[in-house]
Design an enzyme around this catalytic site. Structure first.
Site, PDB file in Angstrom:
ATOM      1  N   HIS A   1       0.750  -1.293   0.085  1.00 14.26           N
ATOM      2  CA  HIS A   1       0.042  -0.024  -0.086  1.00 14.26           C
ATOM      3  C   HIS A   1       0.760   1.131   0.061  1.00 14.26           C
ATOM      4  O   HIS A   1       1.723   1.623   0.564  1.00 14.26           O
ATOM      5  CB  HIS A   1      -0.953   0.046   1.014  1.00 14.26           C
TER       6      HIS A   1
ATOM      7  N   GLU B   1      -5.007   1.809   2.376  1.00  8.96           N
ATOM      8  CA  GLU B   1      -4.966   0.718   3.329  1.00  8.96           C
ATOM      9  C   GLU B   1      -5.043   1.151   4.796  1.00  8.96           C
ATOM     10  O   GLU B   1      -5.920   0.547   5.726  1.00  8.96           O
ATOM     11  CB  GLU B   1      -3.670  -0.175   3.153  1.00  8.96           C
TER      12      GLU B   1
ATOM     13  N   ASP C   1       3.515  -6.459   3.410  1.00  9.30           N
ATOM     14  CA  ASP C   1       2.840  -5.337   4.269  1.00  9.30           C
ATOM     15  C   ASP C   1       3.236  -5.579   5.691  1.00  9.30           C
ATOM     16  O   ASP C   1       2.575  -5.370   6.602  1.00  9.30           O
ATOM     17  CB  ASP C   1       1.292  -5.015   4.266  1.00  9.30           C
TER      18      ASP C   1
END
Length: 455
Positions: free
Chosen positions: A277, A323, A351
């Site tokens: 993200h 996100e 992530d």
């Protein structure tokens, strides 16, 4: 005849392994000696800075990453429109406790999407609780007019730090909503951090369907601050805490997912996604969360281009927007994918920071999990050993296809929450070699999925 069959099967397996072993060596060689992911992260972090959805930094990051992927000579690079929240922190937050003539200041920061306090701040008695259940047990009579102090630490007994995070993050995400229902005037939440330090860690609070006029302000307090506040309240239970924050929520604004792809040579309609993200919180520059995942995803495509690898299937890097406080980018990507009847067979998200890769968390049926796990020996020379079922990623979570395997890169997580959502999530906290090894691990898995497919 039986022995001959066994010999042929063994020879085939050795040939298969040697071919793939050499490819993984080449992938790692490019990643460690000729990659751009670290310099891309330098630009994202030190030139652009924080990239909260709807901010100028987020807009600049969209332009920058699109340009960098265009320079790779991909088959397609494009933007995907998505409306995102615009929340602004405002002036630096203040909190203190006054006992007799002594003032004790505490490092705090507003939680994402929190409302502001009144302009002159809030002063009220404090009730310390360890859980939402304990809060509920107090009832409206004891909670009304008070500031609720959620002080449940991340459990250090968990070796898996994400388990420790998951065991206490509900007080941050739901604390303000539940305390407001009982008449509290504000919420202070212990930072989600295993380290004792003076840095408050932000993160989103979720009011659900609570009307705006009934929402109460919520802030995070540093772990050292939480320890000190708890100690002072034990000896001075009637002390009043003051805190002030001036955050604002504006109308949604237009932003973008950034997408680049190499078209498949045999099955262009089958899509493999790799992504992270692009947005970050505003306190640091989001180097670990999730600048690292974005540049690693871009690096997957760069490595394939430099190796002149022609994938069978379409490989697509997606840098998702929003996100941190809404998952609008992930939801929009799935919406457009569904509308276009796209067939995703694999999605991989990074992530969890730019630390040394340890393996993958895999969301798949038993047959595909067994297939991917059988590649363990190929990864062992790179100290990657974890192949286990589990959560893949927030942004790829909404993605659906008739048959799809999802995975999340699993780096070493012991130091991740020292930086997560805090002001020290900066470029200097990322090790170049570890970042590159993560990109190589991702590329290796994508290569194997592209070559052998899913069942």
């Amino acid at each position: 005849m039986k022995n001959l069959f066994f010999f042929l099967l063994l020879s085939s397996t050795i040939s298969f392994s040697q071919t793939d072993e050499e490819m993984l060596k080449q992938i790692h060689k490019v990643a460690l000696t000729d990659s751009n992911c670290y310099s891309w992260l330098d630009d994202l972090s030190n030139v652009i800075g924080s990239r909260l959805s709807g901010s100028e930094g987020a807009d600049k990051a969209v332009i920058y990453t699109k340009h960098q992927m265009e320079k790779l000579g991909l088959d397609k690079v494009y933007l995907q429109e998505v409306m995102v929240p615009k929340w602004v922190r405002g002036e630096k937050e203040i909190a203190y406790l006054k006992i007799a003539d002594q003032i004790y200041n505490f490092p705090i920061c507003a939680l994402g999407l929190s409302v502001a306090t009144p302009k002159k701040g809030i002063t009220a008695n404090v009730i310390e609780v360890k859980s939402l259940e304990e809060l509920t047990s107090l009832g409206t009579e004891k909670v009304k007019g008070k500031i609720i102090f959620f002080n449940r630490p991340m459990n250090p007994e968990f070796i898996e730090t994400f388990h420790a995070y998951g065991s206490c993050v509900d007080q941050r995400s739901s604390g303000a909503r539940e305390a407001g229902k009982l008449g509290a005037v504000g919420v202070i939440v212990r930072s989600m951090n295993l380290l004792l330090d003076d840095l408050p860690h932000t993160g989103m609070t979720n009011y659900g369907d609570v009307p705006i006029e009934n929402r109460i302000p919520a802030a995070a307090i540093s772990t050292n601050g939480a320890e000190k506040l708890s100690q002072l309240l034990k000896s001075n239970p009637n002390s009043q805490l003051f805190f002030k924050q001036s955050c604002e929520t504006h109308d949604d604004v237009l932003s973008y997912n950034v997408i680049g792809e190499i078209t498949g040579s045999e099955n262009p309609d089958k899509i493999l996604v790799v992504g992270g993200h692009l947005d970050s919180w505003d306190l640091g520059d989001g180097s670990h969360d999730d600048g690292a995942g974005c540049v690693q995803s871009m690096e997957v495509l760069e490595i394939f281009k430099k190796l002149n690898y022609k994938p069978k299937n379409t490989i697509r890097a997606v840098l998702f927007m929003n996100e941190e406080n809404g998952v609008r980018g992930g939801n929009k990507y799935e919406e457009i994918s569904n509308k276009n009847n796209e067939n995703h067979i694999f999605a991989l998200e990074s992530d969890s920071g730019g630390f040394s890769p340890r393996g993958f968390s895999i969301d798949a049926n038993d047959e595909n999990f067994t297939k991917i796990s059988s590649w363990k020996t190929l990864f062992e020379p790179y100290l990657i050993h974890l192949f286990r079922k589990g959560h893949s990623g927030v942004d790829i979570g909404p993605l659906k296809s008739q048959k799809i395997v999802k995975a999340g890169l699993t780096p070493d997580s012991q130091r991740y929450f020292d930086y997560h959502h805090a002001a020290n999530d900066t470029f200097d906290a990322v090790n170049k070699r570890e970042l590159e090894l993560g990109a190589a691990a991702m590329t290796s898995l994508v290569y194997l999925i592209d070559k052998y497919g899913i069942d």
